[in-house]
Design an enzyme around this catalytic site. Structure first.
Site, mmCIF file in Angstrom:
data_model
loop_
_atom_site.group_PDB
_atom_site.id
_atom_site.type_symbol
_atom_site.label_atom_id
_atom_site.label_comp_id
_atom_site.label_asym_id
_atom_site.label_seq_id
_atom_site.Cartn_x
_atom_site.Cartn_y
_atom_site.Cartn_z
ATOM 1 N N SER A 1 36.137 43.220 34.470
ATOM 2 C CA SER A 1 37.199 44.511 34.726
ATOM 3 C C SER A 1 37.208 44.655 32.983
ATOM 4 C CB SER A 1 38.608 43.314 35.141
ATOM 5 O OG SER A 1 38.357 42.333 33.704
ATOM 6 N N SER B 1 34.564 39.875 33.120
ATOM 7 C CA SER B 1 35.162 40.841 32.331
ATOM 8 C C SER B 1 34.838 41.387 31.223
ATOM 9 C CB SER B 1 36.268 40.420 32.728
ATOM 10 O OG SER B 1 36.862 40.721 33.960
ATOM 11 N N LYS C 1 42.079 46.257 25.395
ATOM 12 C CA LYS C 1 42.279 46.614 27.189
ATOM 13 C C LYS C 1 43.643 46.329 27.641
ATOM 14 C CE LYS C 1 40.205 43.389 30.426
ATOM 15 N NZ LYS C 1 39.468 42.445 30.962
#
Lengths: 547, 485
Positions: free
Chosen positions: A216, A240, A141
């Protein structure tokens, strides 16, 4: 490669000795290699044929490398059936083939990945392979620092920032031999539940390109689901990891707060953030967690505890377990198809001999409110460093220092980030602190106490991961509607508990559904074993989207 | 009308640690700009602070030395404000739970004369807390540059109660506080290097009024003398404003020590809301009794206690102790030399150190530690004089040689043939008799009990001997003859 690994997964996975199939076999429809129907064979499927139309599997009998699991590939690498360069090339080729449609990545560096893969192969040739992750491409990420690679948080503010240092998890993955692969998209600064808040582009859900992948960590979930990585790392502040995992049909684990170092993770809300893996199976989650867990002297909130062997625990911890069903998580707003899929998973546990108990988490209703006070307060302070002075976006014309701050931040941050900074600044302001921040912290303690009380009676709690399956892009323009996507996941962050989302079926529209298991602090070994009991028997996460 | 000043001081002291407060990069001074930095100091995305335990040790020790209550928990807060000297745009500090509460600083006010001890007073402290220092801005004509070498250095903020009443008291407070910090090994407190910085809050009120006046904060007091001068100036300014019918405005003023003037920096309207909240990146640290006991055992004797002891144990006069005790190294040096010299010679040792050694160090711009004159040298020198081997003038010559070469006094005496000539007692006795005969007045005075009158006889004897007579023998002979007479 450790001694407990299976030498030939292709041979061992299909034999009927209590070990379930590890990847789908199209010729058997929803039948498992065990030779009996699974207790729940898809939420809506009246017949296997219908399901096959909805979820056509790869026509070739062998699962392509890019859709295999970490454990399978580790065995293939160890047996020298494949090399890491071949595997990495396969992942790169797959990425190049589908990325235009998925948009999971902010950037990737194929040459760098291949160089890491070659180094892995050289280690292996020299008899110095490092373990099950050696040579496995793992996507990261874009809030986790990797030396020499961009670190953007999907924000214009950091669009041109290249990290000069490694996050602790990055170092640990490198020490485990993993091929650190790609920078995965997210909602700007991890604030959002759809990746629509990315300053660069919205990632698509591989199961329906019109739908969001969640967020997210939407890029991390979508890339894995689309075969663009073998495992990925995300971060979870209010759901997330777990929410996009549920929406993309992958396993997503948020560890106990303090189990995994946050050093090198761009902070959103420091007391809630935790890094965790996305994988195709719970076993892979155990393998990946093993590599990244543990005390770090660079993170004072990381805890000094003995890290057990998580993968072994999947076999040694056999239950039966006492599982709690919190009524607050099955009420209004829960999609009936999601409810049905989760209830089927619960009934599977019951069949395994688990004791299913109703429990109550009475302060659940305050979770979202408390979360948006604490998380915004912390983020308002954490994001102060992005000021255009030392790095990051700086406005082209500033009259003076105050003007420089105002314009750089106005131009560099997107609307959701600004909204949260403003909210957080407000709740910390003199005269409001006691009414908001301090009170929220007190309620947070009550929420944690709810869970701890429940754990007097049960070993883990089962809930839906999300109220609904993936929604269409643009469907939740109202920020409050978006905030409610995390209503079931926020509790584990506020209470600091480990939570895992495990795929548990599909909606009638062909969208994945996830079940959440919430465990006790630092008892990931137990949580993974409980999750694995279901996952290894169902393998929903091994189904792949048609792209 | 008579006014009294109400003064509170906020003193920042940099703690002397190897590394910074929340990261491992070296703390230091005088390095090229931005070289003492790392991802944490620069607040790059993703970094986290980790507390330097040595800094916590140091502030607890400071608290113990000043008699503070030590909090059972060291808790961290964020102080949020935007300014380029801070990389995170918040400072990690301690807000509602400082590590040290209460306590006091003992001060000595100026006595009626230099050689008379002044009145002692205790200045109460409010709190001492730990925080991180910020970077330094250098403003040019067209741009401003920032140097983060200082950023993240461990910093203590020591806040006094508003109980200081004069510029002299403030001066004495800082002198004592500074010495305490140096004694404890907590800081070098070099104000030129910014290791000790002081802001003063000053107000005035008519004597007898209990209500406080409007306070003015005075900044940039770069030396202890400037603190005194700045406060004195501000008190005068405030009295002048009030006497001329004006009103004191709450503001921050900048004092220029060179010109002795001050000007307003900002008024109260610019006051910040720092939005303090507990730093979620740092766990509170428990400070238990064992931890405190360990540090208490490391606490040295402080200057005033040492002064009292030197006066009692070594019979030193106030003038000597007031020089010796303020520098721990010098006091230790004295004690070592006095021990080596043996009983009854401490004052002579002290005189050599205060008069000759310090002058020599000053002239050569040397630190005590770098001097070739060691305590054993001073002790030996004093013993040689006492034994009559070395006369005063020759001893001065030996000292200068010793400071240059580091050789022992005995070696120098031998090398230079400086030993006093073997005394011809008959000749000495004759000089004494001559002196007694020629100075009837001194003799009469001595016999009447005026002890110092004997010195009136010694002068002629020294003259007659051309300075070579052994003073000790002269003294003994004179007393014997006077007793006989």
């Amino acid at each position: 490669m450790n001694g407990s690994a299976v030498a030939d997964p292709l041979a061992s996975n299909l034999v009927s000795e209590g070990r379930p199939c590890h990847f789908p076999d199209p010729s058997r429809g929803f039948k498992c290699a065990l030779g009996r129907d699974l207790p729940d064979n898809g939420v809506v499927s009246a017949s296997p044929a219908l399901v096959l139309i909805l979820f056509p599997f790869s026509p070739v009998p062998d699962v392509p490398l890019h859709f295999q699991s970490v454990s399978e590939l580790a065995a293939l690498l160890e047996a020298k059936t494949i090399t890491s360069v071949e595997l990495t090339q396969a992942v790169i080729a797959r990425t190049q083939a589908v990325e235009e449609r998925i948009k999971a990545f902010n950037s990737y560096d194929a040459a760098d990945a291949l160089a890491q893969a070659a180094a892995s192969d050289a280690r292996r040739a020299a008899g110095q392979a490092l373990g099950p992750l050696d040579g496995i491409p793992i996507g990261i990420k874009d809030v986790i620092a990797v030396t020499g690679q961009p670190l953007t948080a999907s924000s214009k503010m950091l669009a041109n920032f290249v990290s000069p240092y490694d996050a602790t998890v990055t170092q640990k993955l490198k020490k485990a031999g993993a091929v650190v692969w790609g920078r995965l998209n997210l909602d700007e600064f991890a604030m959002g539940s759809s990746t629509e808040n990315s300053a660069f582009h919205t990632t698509r859900n591989p199961y329906n390109l019109d739908c969001v992948p969640g967020g997210s960590s939407g890029g991390s979930a979508a890339a894995l689901a689309a075969g663009e990585a073998i495992a990925t790392l995300g971060s979870d502040t209010g759901g997330s990891i777990r929410q996009p995992a549920a929406l993309c049909n992958v396993v997503g684990l948020k560890p106990t707060y303090g189990l995994v170092s946050r050093y090198g993770l761009i902070a959103f809300a420091s007391s809630l953030d935790q890094i965790g893996p996305f994988t195709r199976t719970v076993e892979d989650a155990a393998i990946t967690l093993q590599a990244i867990a543990g005390h770090d002297e660079r993170d004072s909130t990381s805890v000094k505890i003995e890290i057990p062997d998580y993968r072994t625990a999947l076999k040694t911890k056999k239950g039966p377990w006492r599982l709690g069903i919190p009524k607050e998580y099955f009420g209004e707003g829960l999609d009936p198809e999601v409810a049905s899929a989760v209830e089927k998973a619960i009934s599977y546990y019951e069949k395994l001999g688990c004791e299913i108990k109703n429990v109550s988490l009475p302060h659940t209703e305050y979770g979202v409110g408390v979360y948006y006070i604490i998380a915004t307060a912390e983020c308002s302070s954490n994001l102060s460093r992005y000021d255009g002075i030392r790095y990051g976006h700086r406005t082209a014309d500033a009259k003076d220092i105050v003007d420089l701050y105002f314009k750089s931040r106005a131009e560099g941050f997107g609307p959701e980030v600004k909204r949260r900074i403003i909210l957080g600044t407000y709740v910390l302001s003199s005269g409001y602190y006691d009414a908001y921040y301090l009170r929220a912290q007190k309620v947070r303690t009550l929420i944690r106490q709810d869970f701890l009380n429940a754990y007097n009676e049960v070993d883990a709690i089962i809930t839906p991961t999300t109220p609904t399956p993936a929604f269409k892009r643009g469907a939740k323009a109202d920020p409050l509607a978006m905030y409610l996507c995390d209503v079931y996941t926020i509790g584990a962050n506020l209470a600091g508990l480990p939570g895992i989302s495990v795929p548990c079926g599909f909606s009638s529209g062909g969208l994945p559904i996830g079940m959440q298991l919430i465990g006790q602090p630092f008892m990931e070994a137990d949580l993974l074993a409980i999750a694995n009991a279901y996952d290894s028997a169902h393998n929903w996460g091994r189904r792949t989207p048609e792209l | 009308m008579k006014y009294e000043a109400v003064i509170g001081l906020e003193v920042h002291v940099q703690i002397k640690t190897h590394s910074k407060m929340f990261t491992r990069v070296a703390a230091g001074y005088g390095q090229p700009p931005n070289t003492l930095t790392d991802p944490v100091v620069l607040a790059l995305p993703g970094v986290l602070p980790v507390m330097n335990k040595a800094a916590l040790d140091a502030i607890i020790k400071a608290g113990l030395l000043l008699g503070c209550d030590i909090a059972p928990l060291c808790k961290w807060d964020r102080k949020n404000y935007f300014y380029p000297d801070s990389t995170k745009n918040y400072q990690i500090s301690q807000f509602d739970q400082p590590i040290c509460l209460n306590g006091s600083v003992e001060i000595e006010l100026p006595g009626p004369a230099r050689n008379i001890q002044g009145e002692h007073k205790s200045i109460a402290l409010t709190r001492i807390h730990l925080e991180e220092d910020v970077g330094k801005l250098n403003h040019g004509a067209f741009d401003s540059l920032v140097d983060y070498n200082r950023a993240g250095t461990p910093l203590m903020e020591i806040v006094s109660e508003p109980v200081i009443r004069s510029a002299e008291e403030a001066y004495a407070y800082l002198t004592s506080l500074r010495a305490t910090m140096i004694y404890g090994g907590i800081s070098d407190c070099d104000m030129e290097k910014g290791q000790l910085r002081c802001d003063a809050n000053i107000s005035i009120r008519p004597v007898g009024q209990t209500e406080l006046g409007t306070k003015v904060e005075l900044k940039n007091l770069n030396s202890i003398s400037y603190v005194r001068d700045g406060i004195a100036h501000e008190i005068k300014r405030q009295i002048a404003v009030v006497e001329s019918g004006g009103v004191i405005v709450q503001e921050t003023r900048d004092f220029d020590g060179q010109t002795g003037t001050s000007h307003s920096l900002r008024s109260k309207e610019m006051a910040h809301d720092y939005r303090y909240f507990p730093d979620p990146d740092l766990m509170p640290v428990k400070v238990d009794e064992a931890w405190k006991a360990r540090l208490r055992a490391e606490c040295p004797e402080l200057p005033f206690a040492k002064q009292t002891r030197f006066q009692a144990d070594y019979q030193l006069p106030y003038t000597l102790t007031s020089v010796l005790v303020w520098d721990r190294a010098l006091a230790d040096y004295f004690e070592e030399a006095a021990q080596l010299a043996g009983p009854g010679k401490a004052q002579a040792v002290g005189n050599w150190i205060v008069n000759d050694l310090l002058r020599e160090l000053g002239a050569a711009k040397l630190d005590l530690a770098d001097s070739k004159v060691r305590p054993s040298h001073i002790a030996e020198l004093v013993k040689l004089i006492d034994a009559g081997t070395l006369l005063t003038n020759a001893a001065k010559e030996v000292f200068i040689d010793m400071a240059a070469t580091g050789e022992t006094p005995a070696a120098i005496v031998a090398k230079k043939g400086l030993a006093a000539a073997p005394t011809d007692t008959a000749e000495l006795e004759q000089w004494c008799r001559d002196a007694i005969a020629a100075n009837a007045k001194s003799v009469a005075e001595f016999k009447a009990g005026k002890e110092s009158a004997i010195n009136g006889l010694k002068g002629p004897i020294m003259k007659a001997s051309k300075g070579k007579a052994n003073p000790k023998l002269v003294d003994e002979t004179l007393r014997r003859l006077l007793a006989e007479a």
